[in-house]
Design a protein around this motif. Sequence first.
Motif, PDB file in Angstrom:
ATOM      1  N   TRP A  37     -38.098  -5.776 -21.325  1.00 27.01           N
ATOM      2  CA  TRP A  37     -38.396  -4.516 -21.996  1.00 27.01           C
ATOM      3  C   TRP A  37     -37.177  -3.962 -22.728  1.00 27.01           C
ATOM      4  O   TRP A  37     -36.025  -4.162 -22.302  1.00 27.01           O
ATOM      5  N   VAL A  38     -37.464  -3.253 -23.811  1.00 29.29           N
ATOM      6  CA  VAL A  38     -36.405  -2.641 -24.630  1.00 29.29           C
ATOM      7  C   VAL A  38     -36.519  -1.125 -24.501  1.00 29.29           C
ATOM      8  O   VAL A  38     -37.584  -0.549 -24.740  1.00 29.29           O
ATOM      9  N   ALA A  39     -35.420  -0.488 -24.131  1.00 33.00           N
ATOM     10  CA  ALA A  39     -35.452   0.963 -23.909  1.00 33.00           C
ATOM     11  C   ALA A  39     -35.798   1.702 -25.196  1.00 33.00           C
ATOM     12  O   ALA A  39     -35.313   1.360 -26.277  1.00 33.00           O
ATOM     13  N   ASN A  40     -36.644   2.723 -25.057  1.00 28.18           N
ATOM     14  CA  ASN A  40     -36.968   3.603 -26.175  1.00 28.18           C
ATOM     15  C   ASN A  40     -35.927   4.724 -26.209  1.00 28.18           C
ATOM     16  O   ASN A  40     -35.980   5.656 -25.409  1.00 28.18           O
ATOM     17  N   GLU A  41     -34.988   4.617 -27.115  1.00 25.16           N
ATOM     18  CA  GLU A  41     -33.857   5.547 -27.117  1.00 25.16           C
ATOM     19  C   GLU A  41     -34.293   6.999 -27.299  1.00 25.16           C
ATOM     20  O   GLU A  41     -33.642   7.912 -26.789  1.00 25.16           O
ATOM     21  N   ASP A  42     -35.399   7.224 -27.997  1.00 24.12           N
ATOM     22  CA  ASP A  42     -35.837   8.600 -28.236  1.00 24.12           C
ATOM     23  C   ASP A  42     -36.333   9.286 -26.970  1.00 24.12           C
ATOM     24  O   ASP A  42     -36.336  10.514 -26.896  1.00 24.12           O
ATOM     25  N   GLU A  86     -30.972  11.447 -37.664  1.00 28.54           N
ATOM     26  CA  GLU A  86     -32.227  12.183 -37.684  1.00 28.54           C
ATOM     27  C   GLU A  86     -33.081  11.775 -36.479  1.00 28.54           C
ATOM     28  O   GLU A  86     -33.205  10.597 -36.154  1.00 28.54           O
ATOM     29  N   TRP A  87     -33.682  12.791 -35.836  1.00 29.94           N
ATOM     30  CA  TRP A  87     -34.481  12.538 -34.639  1.00 29.94           C
ATOM     31  C   TRP A  87     -35.912  13.000 -34.901  1.00 29.94           C
ATOM     32  O   TRP A  87     -36.167  14.186 -35.087  1.00 29.94           O
ATOM     33  N   ARG A 104     -33.338  19.319 -34.521  1.00 34.63           N
ATOM     34  CA  ARG A 104     -32.303  18.678 -33.718  1.00 34.63           C
ATOM     35  C   ARG A 104     -32.116  17.215 -34.127  1.00 34.63           C
ATOM     36  O   ARG A 104     -33.079  16.544 -34.520  1.00 34.63           O
ATOM     37  N   ASP A 105     -30.893  16.740 -34.024  1.00 34.19           N
ATOM     38  CA  ASP A 105     -30.552  15.351 -34.308  1.00 34.19           C
ATOM     39  C   ASP A 105     -30.171  14.656 -33.003  1.00 34.19           C
ATOM     40  O   ASP A 105     -29.992  15.290 -31.958  1.00 34.19           O
ATOM     41  N   THR A 106     -30.051  13.345 -33.059  1.00 33.34           N
ATOM     42  CA  THR A 106     -29.661  12.586 -31.872  1.00 33.34           C
ATOM     43  C   THR A 106     -28.201  12.877 -31.532  1.00 33.34           C
ATOM     44  O   THR A 106     -27.441  13.406 -32.361  1.00 33.34           O
ATOM     45  N   ILE A 150     -37.637  20.422 -32.312  1.00 33.19           N
ATOM     46  CA  ILE A 150     -37.826  18.970 -32.268  1.00 33.19           C
ATOM     47  C   ILE A 150     -38.800  18.614 -33.383  1.00 33.19           C
ATOM     48  O   ILE A 150     -39.908  19.138 -33.443  1.00 33.19           O
ATOM     49  N   GLN A 151     -38.396  17.730 -34.272  1.00 33.98           N
ATOM     50  CA  GLN A 151     -39.277  17.322 -35.361  1.00 33.98           C
ATOM     51  C   GLN A 151     -40.325  16.345 -34.825  1.00 33.98           C
ATOM     52  O   GLN A 151     -39.989  15.302 -34.268  1.00 33.98           O
ATOM     53  N   VAL A 152     -41.582  16.703 -34.999  1.00 34.44           N
ATOM     54  CA  VAL A 152     -42.678  15.897 -34.452  1.00 34.44           C
ATOM     55  C   VAL A 152     -43.519  15.329 -35.589  1.00 34.44           C
ATOM     56  O   VAL A 152     -43.974  16.051 -36.475  1.00 34.44           O
ATOM     57  N   ASP A 153     -43.707  14.030 -35.543  1.00 38.92           N
ATOM     58  CA  ASP A 153     -44.601  13.347 -36.480  1.00 38.92           C
ATOM     59  C   ASP A 153     -45.937  13.157 -35.776  1.00 38.92           C
ATOM     60  O   ASP A 153     -46.071  12.293 -34.907  1.00 38.92           O
ATOM     61  N   LEU A 154     -46.923  13.988 -36.141  1.00 36.18           N
ATOM     62  CA  LEU A 154     -48.252  13.853 -35.570  1.00 36.18           C
ATOM     63  C   LEU A 154     -48.974  12.746 -36.319  1.00 36.18           C
ATOM     64  O   LEU A 154     -49.410  12.920 -37.454  1.00 36.18           O
ATOM     65  N   ARG A 155     -49.096  11.607 -35.666  1.00 37.38           N
ATOM     66  CA  ARG A 155     -49.673  10.436 -36.312  1.00 37.38           C
ATOM     67  C   ARG A 155     -51.164  10.627 -36.587  1.00 37.38           C
ATOM     68  O   ARG A 155     -51.847  11.366 -35.878  1.00 37.38           O
ATOM     69  N   GLN A 156     -51.659   9.929 -37.574  1.00 47.55           N
ATOM     70  CA  GLN A 156     -53.093   9.922 -37.816  1.00 47.55           C
ATOM     71  C   GLN A 156     -53.785   9.286 -36.612  1.00 47.55           C
ATOM     72  O   GLN A 156     -53.367   8.238 -36.129  1.00 47.55           O
TER      73      GLN A 156
END
Length: 607
Positions: free
Chosen positions: A357-362, A444-445, A437-439, A474-480
Amino acid sequence: MFKRFNVKLAFLIFILLLGITLAACNSDTTSDDPSNDPEESTENNETENNETEEEEEPANDEPQMGGDLVGAMDTAPAGVFNPIFYEEAYEANILDFTHEGLLSQNENLEFEPNLAHDWEINDDNTEITLFLEEGVTWHDGEEFTADDVVFTYKSIASPGYIEAGGVRTEYVDKLVGYEEFVNGETDEFEGVVAEDDYTVTFKFAQPNVTILKDVAFSIIPEHVFADVPVAEMPEHPATLNAGEVIGTGPFAFTEMLEREQYVLEKHADYWKGEPYLDSVTWRIVDQSVILGLLESGEIDFIADPNGVPAADYETVAAQDHIEIIEQPDFGYQLMGFIHNHRTTEDAESGEINPDNWVANEDMSDQLVRQAIAYTIDRQAIVDELLLGHGSVINAPIAQQFWAYDDSAATDYSADLDKANELLDEAGYVDADGDGFRDTPDGEEWIVNLNYPTGNQLRERSAPILQQMIEQADIQVDLRQPKEMTAYVEDLTNNTEDWDLYLIGWSLGSGDPDPSGLWRTQDAYNFGRWKNEESDQLIADALTPPDAFDQSYREEVYSEWQGVFSEDLPALLLYAQNKIYGINERLNGVAPMPYGFNNDPHLWWVSE
């Protein structure tokens, strides 16, 4: 040994099923409680000559033979009508009528006889011998025997079962010889033995705390699948096609117009007695029109998995010909955090290998997950979207279980100051002055939030959650949103850049054990959460001899609920009340805490 999991597409979200048999397998259970029988009438019908005609015309409150019933679901079943492979609560709405287990459960979640009328457990809880009902027939007229029980469990234990999409190994992995059999080291499976046609013994490698739950799984017919390799069962006609799906239940699945309607006709030779109804038809109806059809009488009931929307409660309750039954859901809704991603190679092979597994940095920082949790006003969601027909919960165990301990978990009541404090501590600040907020590295986060179509309440909650999270900059991308099949496939593969996801679980009623959902290698651990302390506590709660003491298990599960809520693989949002709408002509309905489809052979209609 690493698990392989090739998901069968489109299993339930809002009440996905345990299948795991978290929901699914236990939604098969029914009660033989005689209190469910309709009361006898003391009134007589009068003729024009004031003579009674009780024999020709039964009183309205006595069970009547005949009649057809129509229920409605807002989403079509994916189409896998086999207890050992299905994954959706929509499919369970068919299988609840067609298949049965050796044991069932009552309203207190106690195990009772079903296909097995009695059982004996040895002194150390390593063996249970069950004595089966005689004279039970499958829908095609063949006799049900102990060989069917052995065949069912042997199929789940077989090499290739997991690779074919099976997720119910928790029912077999404690049995004697499982590892040797599943690894292909032997062709004999010692764990389940038919002593004779009506006696079967389960043998466990260690004393088993959940022995009754583990032998209560729904049974499939050996004579139908005997020559079918396990890997081919999911695509076999007896799994997919109306008229070829065979069970012992009170109704047979006889016709379907795929994604439109599914017809169940009574099994006249049903071993508990001929069902009153002639048929039950499930219609697939969009949520926007489903209530209108209930009000007009074109459908007779709206039940699992989604029931009557809370927003429509008053409208439905005002209808004189509709009865409402409301009870707490046996499950919960959540917003999950993706801790780790699978590799493309593992997703393609179906392998679940935590080492890859690869860690999800976010989302990998616990402080970030906790901060996001504090941005969510869950009580407002319950009040405004559910209109009070639900409750905020903090622990991932059904509220109806003795193990549920809300006080052991962190209460993430909305606290924007606390959220901002945690984010600052984690180093997520607005470095470029754009208001977000940024990382910690100054990049950009953007946090993405994913959800499926098909459930209006969840679809309405997604943008509200976005707004709440963005209050902490927190910038949120609400996906389709994606259709359920595609959504589940992406969530299962988990190789993309997902951060947050919405989902719901209907939990199995057999035991509060959270295995299947929250252990590291569980197929349904979609966030790929790794926590050794959590895994150990889940194991401890099932390890004898201490685990035979319920008070010990309560302590362990309390500690586990604390670990869960601190590390946050998911934020539990709420448990929505189930609101069932039933036409007054439908009688004999007595839902269990875990589901509506209880003893349908006792349902009857008064015209």
